[in-house]
Design a protein around this motif. Structure first.
Motif, PDB file in Angstrom:
ATOM      1  N   MET A   1       0.833  -1.185   0.000  1.00  0.00           N
ATOM      2  CA  MET A   1       0.000   0.000   0.000  1.00  0.00           C
ATOM      3  C   MET A   1       0.877   1.249   0.000  1.00  0.00           C
ATOM      4  SD  MET A   1      -2.952   0.976   2.709  1.00  0.00           S
ATOM      5  CE  MET A   1      -4.147   2.119   2.124  1.00  0.00           C
ATOM      6  N   TRP A   2       1.573   1.471   1.088  1.00  0.00           N
ATOM      7  CA  TRP A   2       2.532   2.561   1.192  1.00  0.00           C
ATOM      8  C   TRP A   2       3.824   1.948   1.682  1.00  0.00           C
ATOM      9  CZ3 TRP A   2      -2.323   3.128   3.648  1.00  0.00           C
ATOM     10  CH2 TRP A   2      -3.192   3.987   3.005  1.00  0.00           C
ATOM     11  N   SER A   3       4.894   2.701   1.604  1.00  0.00           N
ATOM     12  CA  SER A   3       6.143   2.172   2.128  1.00  0.00           C
ATOM     13  C   SER A   3       6.091   2.146   3.651  1.00  0.00           C
ATOM     14  CB  SER A   3       7.319   3.010   1.651  1.00  0.00           C
ATOM     15  OG  SER A   3       7.193   4.325   2.137  1.00  0.00           O
ATOM     16  N   ARG A   4       6.837   1.252   4.223  1.00  0.00           N
ATOM     17  CA  ARG A   4       6.880   1.128   5.673  1.00  0.00           C
ATOM     18  C   ARG A   4       7.665   2.278   6.275  1.00  0.00           C
ATOM     19  NH1 ARG A   4       8.486  -4.985   6.768  1.00  0.00           N
ATOM     20  NH2 ARG A   4       8.818  -4.057   8.777  1.00  0.00           N
TER      21      ARG A   4
ATOM     22  N   THR B   1      -0.289  -1.567   9.142  1.00  0.00           N
ATOM     23  CA  THR B   1      -1.314  -0.804   8.422  1.00  0.00           C
ATOM     24  C   THR B   1      -0.801  -0.396   7.043  1.00  0.00           C
ATOM     25  OG1 THR B   1      -2.270  -0.004  10.491  1.00  0.00           O
ATOM     26  CG2 THR B   1      -2.767   1.260   8.501  1.00  0.00           C
ATOM     27  N   LEU B   2       0.412   0.108   6.995  1.00  0.00           N
ATOM     28  CA  LEU B   2       1.002   0.527   5.718  1.00  0.00           C
ATOM     29  C   LEU B   2       1.156  -0.666   4.773  1.00  0.00           C
ATOM     30  CD1 LEU B   2       3.745   2.951   7.072  1.00  0.00           C
ATOM     31  CD2 LEU B   2       1.658   3.595   5.846  1.00  0.00           C
ATOM     32  N   ARG B   3       1.538  -1.811   5.319  1.00  0.00           N
ATOM     33  CA  ARG B   3       1.781  -3.001   4.511  1.00  0.00           C
ATOM     34  C   ARG B   3       0.489  -3.630   3.972  1.00  0.00           C
ATOM     35  NH1 ARG B   3       3.815  -5.694   8.239  1.00  0.00           N
ATOM     36  NH2 ARG B   3       2.154  -7.187   8.592  1.00  0.00           N
ATOM     37  N   THR B   4      -0.564  -3.678   4.800  1.00  0.00           N
ATOM     38  CA  THR B   4      -1.777  -4.416   4.433  1.00  0.00           C
ATOM     39  C   THR B   4      -2.920  -3.551   3.924  1.00  0.00           C
ATOM     40  OG1 THR B   4      -2.764  -4.262   6.639  1.00  0.00           O
ATOM     41  CG2 THR B   4      -1.260  -6.133   6.210  1.00  0.00           C
TER      42      THR B   4
ATOM     43  N   ARG C   1     -10.719  -0.628   6.118  1.00  0.00           N
ATOM     44  CA  ARG C   1      -9.858  -0.562   4.941  1.00  0.00           C
ATOM     45  C   ARG C   1      -9.407   0.883   4.751  1.00  0.00           C
ATOM     46  NH1 ARG C   1     -13.666  -4.252   4.056  1.00  0.00           N
ATOM     47  NH2 ARG C   1     -12.949  -6.374   3.641  1.00  0.00           N
ATOM     48  N   VAL C   2      -8.120   1.100   4.905  1.00  0.00           N
ATOM     49  CA  VAL C   2      -7.569   2.450   4.888  1.00  0.00           C
ATOM     50  C   VAL C   2      -7.418   2.939   3.457  1.00  0.00           C
ATOM     51  CG1 VAL C   2      -5.611   3.887   5.574  1.00  0.00           C
ATOM     52  CG2 VAL C   2      -6.392   2.021   7.073  1.00  0.00           C
ATOM     53  N   LYS C   3      -7.993   4.087   3.181  1.00  0.00           N
ATOM     54  CA  LYS C   3      -7.907   4.712   1.864  1.00  0.00           C
ATOM     55  C   LYS C   3      -6.849   5.795   1.810  1.00  0.00           C
ATOM     56  CE  LYS C   3     -11.229   2.808  -0.497  1.00  0.00           C
ATOM     57  NZ  LYS C   3     -10.905   2.022  -1.683  1.00  0.00           N
ATOM     58  N   GLU C   4      -6.625   6.457   2.942  1.00  0.00           N
ATOM     59  CA  GLU C   4      -5.684   7.576   2.977  1.00  0.00           C
ATOM     60  C   GLU C   4      -5.239   7.792   4.414  1.00  0.00           C
ATOM     61  OE1 GLU C   4      -6.568  11.240   0.581  1.00  0.00           O
ATOM     62  OE2 GLU C   4      -6.741  12.113   2.585  1.00  0.00           O
TER      63      GLU C   4
END
Length: 133
Positions: A1-4, A59-62, A87-90
């Protein structure tokens, strides 16, 4: 999703943390930062929890919200038993990077009481009343 997020955070000047482009979360003395969860569509506040580095990285990974459970003393994935994941969108970051806002899509009630939001009451004339009324 985003970098750790990095495992170690260098000492940085406040202007770098506040004006720079690098994500440098500022955990408190207990290794936590405040996470406010907001419904991505309605913008309603759903809950407030705490994240440590492990929860933030999960959270960032999943792309699903993880928190640090202070009562259990461990990583906690929201919805791990109920199925009511977030489910994180932003992810929004405040000015000094010690708090974040998760804009998320809830898969069910966000509160352990079964309420849509943990903020299901308000103060009226010194008493708690339903926020729905």
């Amino acid at each position: 999703m985003w970098s750790r997020c990095n495992k170690e955070f260098p000492q940085v000047a406040d202007d770098e943390r506040e004006q720079g482009r690098t994500f440098l979360p500022k955990f408190d003395a207990n290794g936590l930062l405040t996470a406010v969860v907001v419904d991505h569509e309605t913008k309603d506040v759903l809950m407030v929890a705490f994240m440590d580095r492990e929860a933030l990285n999960a959270t960032l990974r999943t792309g699903e919200a993880h928190f640090h459970s202070r009562s259990r003393g461990r990583l906690w994935k929201k919805g791990e038993t109920s199925g009511n994941v977030l489910r994180v969108k932003e992810i929004g970051v405040d000015c000094d990077q010690d708090a974040i806002v998760l804009r998320a899509v809830p898969a069910g009630p966000s509160c352990h009481t079964g309420a849509r939001s943990c903020f299901y009451r308000r103060i009226e004339s010194g008493e708690l009343v339903s926020a729905e009324s």
